[in-house]
Design a protein around this motif. Structure first.
Motif, mmCIF file in Angstrom:
data_model
loop_
_atom_site.group_PDB
_atom_site.id
_atom_site.type_symbol
_atom_site.label_atom_id
_atom_site.label_comp_id
_atom_site.label_asym_id
_atom_site.label_seq_id
_atom_site.Cartn_x
_atom_site.Cartn_y
_atom_site.Cartn_z
ATOM 1 N N GLN A 97 0.845 -1.180 0.000
ATOM 2 C CA GLN A 97 0.000 0.000 0.000
ATOM 3 C C GLN A 97 0.888 1.240 0.000
ATOM 4 N N VAL A 98 0.536 2.213 -0.808
ATOM 5 C CA VAL A 98 1.257 3.470 -0.826
ATOM 6 C C VAL A 98 0.267 4.575 -0.491
ATOM 7 N N GLU A 99 0.733 5.539 0.280
ATOM 8 C CA GLU A 99 -0.146 6.606 0.732
ATOM 9 C C GLU A 99 0.603 7.931 0.703
ATOM 10 N N GLU A 100 0.020 8.900 0.017
ATOM 11 C CA GLU A 100 0.611 10.221 -0.073
ATOM 12 C C GLU A 100 0.102 11.113 1.056
ATOM 13 N N SER A 101 0.908 12.079 1.415
ATOM 14 C CA SER A 101 0.509 13.080 2.379
ATOM 15 C C SER A 101 1.330 14.343 2.141
ATOM 16 N N GLY A 102 0.911 15.437 2.739
ATOM 17 C CA GLY A 102 1.667 16.675 2.662
ATOM 18 C C GLY A 102 1.086 17.727 1.746
ATOM 19 N N GLY A 103 0.037 17.396 1.021
ATOM 20 C CA GLY A 103 -0.574 18.375 0.150
ATOM 21 C C GLY A 103 -1.315 19.434 0.941
ATOM 22 N N SER B 93 6.803 26.750 -0.489
ATOM 23 C CA SER B 93 7.341 25.395 -0.548
ATOM 24 C C SER B 93 6.399 24.413 0.120
ATOM 25 N N LEU B 94 6.523 23.172 -0.300
ATOM 26 C CA LEU B 94 5.723 22.094 0.247
ATOM 27 C C LEU B 94 6.528 20.808 0.107
ATOM 28 N N ARG B 95 6.361 19.903 1.035
ATOM 29 C CA ARG B 95 7.006 18.604 0.928
ATOM 30 C C ARG B 95 5.963 17.504 0.967
ATOM 31 N N LEU B 96 5.911 16.724 -0.094
ATOM 32 C CA LEU B 96 5.016 15.589 -0.176
ATOM 33 C C LEU B 96 5.735 14.327 0.269
ATOM 34 N N SER B 97 4.998 13.442 0.910
ATOM 35 C CA SER B 97 5.548 12.175 1.356
ATOM 36 C C SER B 97 4.742 11.032 0.766
#
Length: 116
Positions: free
Chosen positions: A3-9, A17-21
């Motif tokens: 499973q992959v899950e994005e976060s940080g938006g 600046s922004l950092r996505l994980s």
């Protein structure tokens, strides 16, 4: 399965600046390549940046010099550092993981909005 899950938006002002994980969990987390893709309404999903297990990186021309992809093997996480953000960067960003077993996994996406 993996499973992959994005976060940080989120919402950020132009120039910010922004950092996505992208965190991978489950069995078979060893990857051949992980990448970030973006998609806007009515548009096809496009590659933003990718990184291989050998740390070879690829970037779309539009983000070169502004975005940086990296990984933390201990945390099974890939990051996308997004600097000097522009309104045209606004999109849903998806994480994709390709394993050595020729399996592909997609996250659900995280929305990045660049606006004043």
């Amino acid at each position: 399965q993996v499973q992959v899950e994005e976060s940080g938006g989120g919402l950020v002002q132009p120039g910010g600046s922004l950092r996505l994980s992208c965190a991978a969990s489950g069995s078979g987390r060893s990857f051949a390549r992980m990448g970030w893709y973006c998609q806007t309404p009515g548009q096809q999903r496009e590659l933003v940046a990718s990184i291989t297990s050998a740390d070879t990186t690829t970037y779309a021309d539009s983000v070169k010099g502004r975005f940086t992809i990296s990984r933390d093997n201990a945390k099974n996480t890939v990051y996308l550092q997004m600097n000097s953000l522009k309104p045209e960067d606004t999109a849903v960003y998806y994480c994709r993981m390709d394993t050595f077993g020729i399996n592909t996994y997609w996250g659900k996406g995280t929305l990045v909005t660049v606006s004043s």
